[in-house]
Motif scaffolding. Structure first.
Motif, mmCIF file in Angstrom:
data_model
loop_
_atom_site.group_PDB
_atom_site.id
_atom_site.type_symbol
_atom_site.label_atom_id
_atom_site.label_comp_id
_atom_site.label_asym_id
_atom_site.label_seq_id
_atom_site.Cartn_x
_atom_site.Cartn_y
_atom_site.Cartn_z
ATOM 1 N N LEU A 1 25.876 44.893 33.207
ATOM 2 C CA LEU A 1 27.222 44.321 33.137
ATOM 3 C C LEU A 1 27.964 44.490 34.454
ATOM 4 C CD1 LEU A 1 28.336 45.450 29.550
ATOM 5 C CD2 LEU A 1 27.646 43.163 30.284
ATOM 6 N N LYS A 2 27.797 45.648 35.090
ATOM 7 C CA LYS A 2 28.460 45.878 36.378
ATOM 8 C C LYS A 2 27.926 44.931 37.451
ATOM 9 C CE LYS A 2 29.403 50.820 35.678
ATOM 10 N NZ LYS A 2 29.046 52.200 36.132
ATOM 11 N N CYS A 3 26.630 44.713 37.452
ATOM 12 C CA CYS A 3 26.017 43.822 38.451
ATOM 13 C C CYS A 3 26.468 42.377 38.273
ATOM 14 C CB CYS A 3 24.499 43.883 38.358
ATOM 15 S SG CYS A 3 23.765 45.447 38.867
ATOM 16 N N LEU A 4 26.822 41.993 37.033
ATOM 17 C CA LEU A 4 27.091 40.595 36.724
ATOM 18 C C LEU A 4 28.571 40.243 36.666
ATOM 19 C CD1 LEU A 4 24.378 40.159 33.941
ATOM 20 C CD2 LEU A 4 24.305 39.225 36.264
ATOM 21 N N VAL A 5 29.458 41.146 37.058
ATOM 22 C CA VAL A 5 30.876 40.795 37.069
ATOM 23 C C VAL A 5 31.115 39.716 38.112
ATOM 24 C CG1 VAL A 5 31.646 43.041 36.246
ATOM 25 C CG2 VAL A 5 31.481 42.625 38.701
ATOM 26 N N TYR A 6 32.184 38.943 37.921
ATOM 27 C CA TYR A 6 32.421 37.799 38.813
ATOM 28 C C TYR A 6 32.789 38.247 40.228
ATOM 29 C CZ TYR A 6 34.432 33.723 40.983
ATOM 30 O OH TYR A 6 34.705 32.720 41.875
ATOM 31 N N GLU A 7 33.727 39.187 40.348
ATOM 32 C CA GLU A 7 34.202 39.594 41.667
ATOM 33 C C GLU A 7 33.163 40.479 42.361
ATOM 34 O OE1 GLU A 7 36.640 38.733 43.477
ATOM 35 O OE2 GLU A 7 37.776 37.533 42.035
ATOM 36 N N PRO A 8 32.643 40.057 43.517
ATOM 37 C CA PRO A 8 31.625 40.847 44.217
ATOM 38 C C PRO A 8 32.075 42.275 44.529
ATOM 39 C CG PRO A 8 31.739 38.640 45.132
ATOM 40 C CD PRO A 8 32.887 38.765 44.183
ATOM 41 N N LYS A 9 33.342 42.440 44.862
ATOM 42 C CA LYS A 9 33.836 43.777 45.228
ATOM 43 C C LYS A 9 33.730 44.756 44.061
ATOM 44 C CE LYS A 9 38.698 42.587 44.280
ATOM 45 N NZ LYS A 9 38.838 43.439 43.096
#
Length: 689
Positions: free
Chosen positions: A661-669
């Motif tokens: 889930l962390k890898c797939l969040v929209y905001e790259p930061k």
């Protein structure tokens, strides 16, 4: 052969349209490619203004010369020659001729003295009136409608790169559609056999449905034209730094919020009547409909724009006579609703924001748009430490590229098993010396020197146990080959998705992911940081001990400074793995790779491919389908059944899901770094064993 319609004609008739020109004619026309005559430059190469003979008359021409560093090569060149030599329309740029001389590939077009629509909207600040803009839009629509329905080809021609920079303007301001190098004949109703897993196009204009499904129809051009309409109305670029989601979504959101009058180019606000504005915006929105089946056709667009133009001409005559401005008095009470137009986008990941409008490739095809300008800027000559193979030696090593030696096939071309001497790398007999994998560029594929050079330059400098070792290369005229160490097992996707009698255990899967994370950490920590742009399970190669090695760096990028974000014009990636933020903005960073790794992590947990046309529509994109399920805590319903006998401990599974889930969040930061991913996976392994 293409047939033409009787009504299709160009403003100027060439004596021998599409004729082959001699190289000395090109040198004479361009004064030996004098830099002072350069009038533009794109992915193909530089464009020169020159004069060429049309019969006995010398006329101005635009001469486009293929850059030797360009990835757009032989196939785009011949595609454009074939298309434009046989198609005739007043709103389609005319091809005077072409030259194919050694390494030189040159296209010669009629000269369009007013440049591109992009120039006037965004570079020159030309005071284009509302009526001028409507006429340009109408003419461009007619040109596209001709490609879709008027060529005599049953399936029509899809341009695939509709944008303001590909709308040229004659001295009379008549628009002409140009650059058919990516054009494709495609069925209007594609089946599963008509799917491109790699996509071509330009950021800001790409059809989201084409992105999600790989299904290309004329409606993809319609979507891009909808972006052009808003670009003309608002005078903002399709991808603008001030617009987080791109022009199309920004414009539609502004309309829904009742801010229509605020997004219109200030120069034309007092020239537009409310009724015509409402209809123009409605046309644009219908072009951008999320469902291609509910988008208008270009024929519909032509009819509707003609009505708007005719009405606006009447209105302006009336206004001039009355000496008043309707817009200023009535726009603030303009009734406008978009409820009937469902433009809500599909979620690309179920995480963060959705994509409606996106941000020029490829590719799009294996390389979903390698931007050739990126190659020329980033990459130098091949590494001198690599072995330079002769083509004849590679023929011998692979038994003349025998089908019996074939290892597989990708977008770049076919891969073959070869045998060479361990010390000299000279060809040897099968079973003697060491085995190598020889990847040969397909002779009719669009990917060429650009991707080849990218891989040579990047892998020539990389040395890590989790990165595939490039032994050498071959460049013989238009023959581009790469020679790697031979990996004795298979790629991760082969073992993960096939019904093997011994499916991969949880421990083996974790070990593979840790190896991948180590490889990414190495690449991301280099002085000249490397971003793969294409992390996917098929590019994870496994040796006989299941040690993972990252392979395929044809669309990778150098980021000169660690942590830097680079903005590209052309997208690169594979259906199901593409970072939605990159897709929407063109911004590339190491976090782009983290998104792809997150997709591989979900594949690992579910045993399902990132994108599969065989699944029902709502399940074809694995991330879109599974993330909501994961968030509901129902991971047990989609876990790979092969893991039931070797089920990961609850703590390990929960940590793995949280990492995905962390890898797939929209905001790259907000995504973890590759080092953080590596540490998390090592901790998960410790919990598991």
């Amino acid at each position: 052969m293409f047939s033409t319609t009787a009504s299709a004609s160009t403003a100027l008739q060439w004596s021998q349209p599409g004729r082959e020109l001699k190289f000395h004619e090109i040198l004479s026309a361009t004064q030996d490619f004098d830099e002072s005559l350069v009038i533009g430059q794109g992915g193909f190469g530089k464009v020169y203004k020159g004069s060429i003979f049309n019969g006995s008359t010398r006329v101005d021409a635009a001469i486009k010369r293929l850059d030797s560093m360009s990835d757009q090569g032989k196939d785009e060149f011949w595609a454009e020659v074939e298309m434009l030599s046989n198609l005739r329309h007043i709103h389609l740029v005319s091809l005077i001729g072409y030259c194919n001389h050694g390494h030189e590939m040159i296209l010669v077009y009629e000269y369009m003295s007013n440049g591109t629509l992009e120039d006037h909207l965004h570079k020159l600040g030309t005071p284009l009136s509302w009526l001028q803009r409507l006429n340009i839009c109408l003419g461009a629509a007619r040109g596209l409608d001709y490609l879709h329905t008027g060529t005599g080809i049953e399936s029509g021609i899809v341009h695939r790169d509709v944008k303001t920079s590909n709308i040229l303007l004659h001295e009379s301001w008549a628009p002409k559609i140009s650059d058919l190098g990516l054009s494709k004949m495609a069925p209007r109703q594609p089946s599963s056999s008509d799917v491109d897993e790699r996509i071509k196009g330009t950021f800001g204009y790409l059809d989201p449905d084409y992105y999600y499904t790989g299904k290309l129809t004329s409606k993809s051009d319609v979507y891009a034209f909808g972006v052009v309409l808003f670009e003309v109305l608002c005078r903002k670029r399709a991808v603008d730094e001030s617009l987080d989601w791109g022009l199309a979504k920004w414009a539609q959101d502004s309309i829904k919020e009742g801010k229509l009058k605020h997004i219109i180019d200030f120069d034309i606000r007092d020239q537009i009547s409310p009724k015509c504005l409402k209809e123009f915006v409605r046309i644009a929105q219908r072009c951008l409909h999320n469902d291609p089946m509910l988008r208008v056709t270009m024929a519909d667009v032509v009819v509707k724009l003609q009505v708007v133009l005719t009405q606006e001409e009447k209105n302006q005559k009336s206004l001039q006579a009355a000496g008043r401005t309707i817009f200023r008095k009535m726009l603030h009470i303009l009734p406008f609703t978009t409820k009937q137009v469902d433009s809500a986008p599909k979620s690309s990941s179920g995480v963060g924001n959705n994509i409606s409008a996106v941000g020029n490739t490829n590719d799009e095809a294996d390389n979903m748009f390698l931007d050739t300008r990126e190659v020329s800027e980033d990459l130098g000559i091949p590494e001198p430490s690599l072995k330079v193979f002769k083509f004849a030696d590679l023929e011998t090593a692979t038994s003349n590229f025998s089908q019996d030696m074939r290892l597989g096939r990708g977008g770049f071309g076919k891969a073959f098993l070869g045998w060479v001497d361990e010390n000299t790398f000279f060809p040897s007999k099968e079973g003697v010396g060491i085995a190598v994998a020889v990847k040969r560029r397909h002779q009719v594929h669009y990917q060429g020197r650009g991707e080849w050079l990218a891989e040579v330059s990047l892998l020539g400098q990389a040395a890590h146990p989790n990165i595939i070792t490039l032994l050498g290369y071959c460049s013989d005229e238009h023959k581009y080959l790469l020679v790697y160490e031979y990996i004795h097992t298979r790629s991760y996707d082969d073992l993960l998705f096939t019904n093997s009698p011994e499916p991969l255990s949880w421990g083996t899967r974790l070990s593979i992911l840790i190896g991948v994370a180590r490889g990414l950490t190495y690449l991301h920590s280099l002085k000249d940081q490397v971003v793969c742009r294409g992390v996917k399970s098929s590019d994870i190669l496994l040796d006989q001990d299941f040690n993972a090695k990252l392979g395929d760096f044809g669309v990778a990028r150098f980021c000169p400074n660690i942590g830097e974000t680079v903005v590209t014009t052309a997208a690169a990636g594979t259906l199901g793995y593409i970072d939605p933020h990159y897709y929407a903005t063109g911004q590339v960073s190491a976090k782009t790779d983290i998104y792809g790794f997150g997709v591989v992590l979900v594949e690992t947990l579910t045993g399902l491919r990132a994108w599969d046309i065989k699944r029902v529509d709502e399940q074809q994109n694995l991330v879109c389908w599974t993330i909501p399920i994961i968030k509901r805590g129902e991971i047990d319903t989609i876990i790979d059944p092969h893991l039931k006998t070797n089920y990961p401990p609850k703590a390990a599974l929960e940590s793995c899901v949280a990492l995905a889930l962390k890898c797939l969040v929209y905001e790259p930061k907000d995504r973890p770094s590759s080092e953080e991913v590596l540490r998390s996976l090592e901790q998960i392994y410790d919990v598991s064993y």
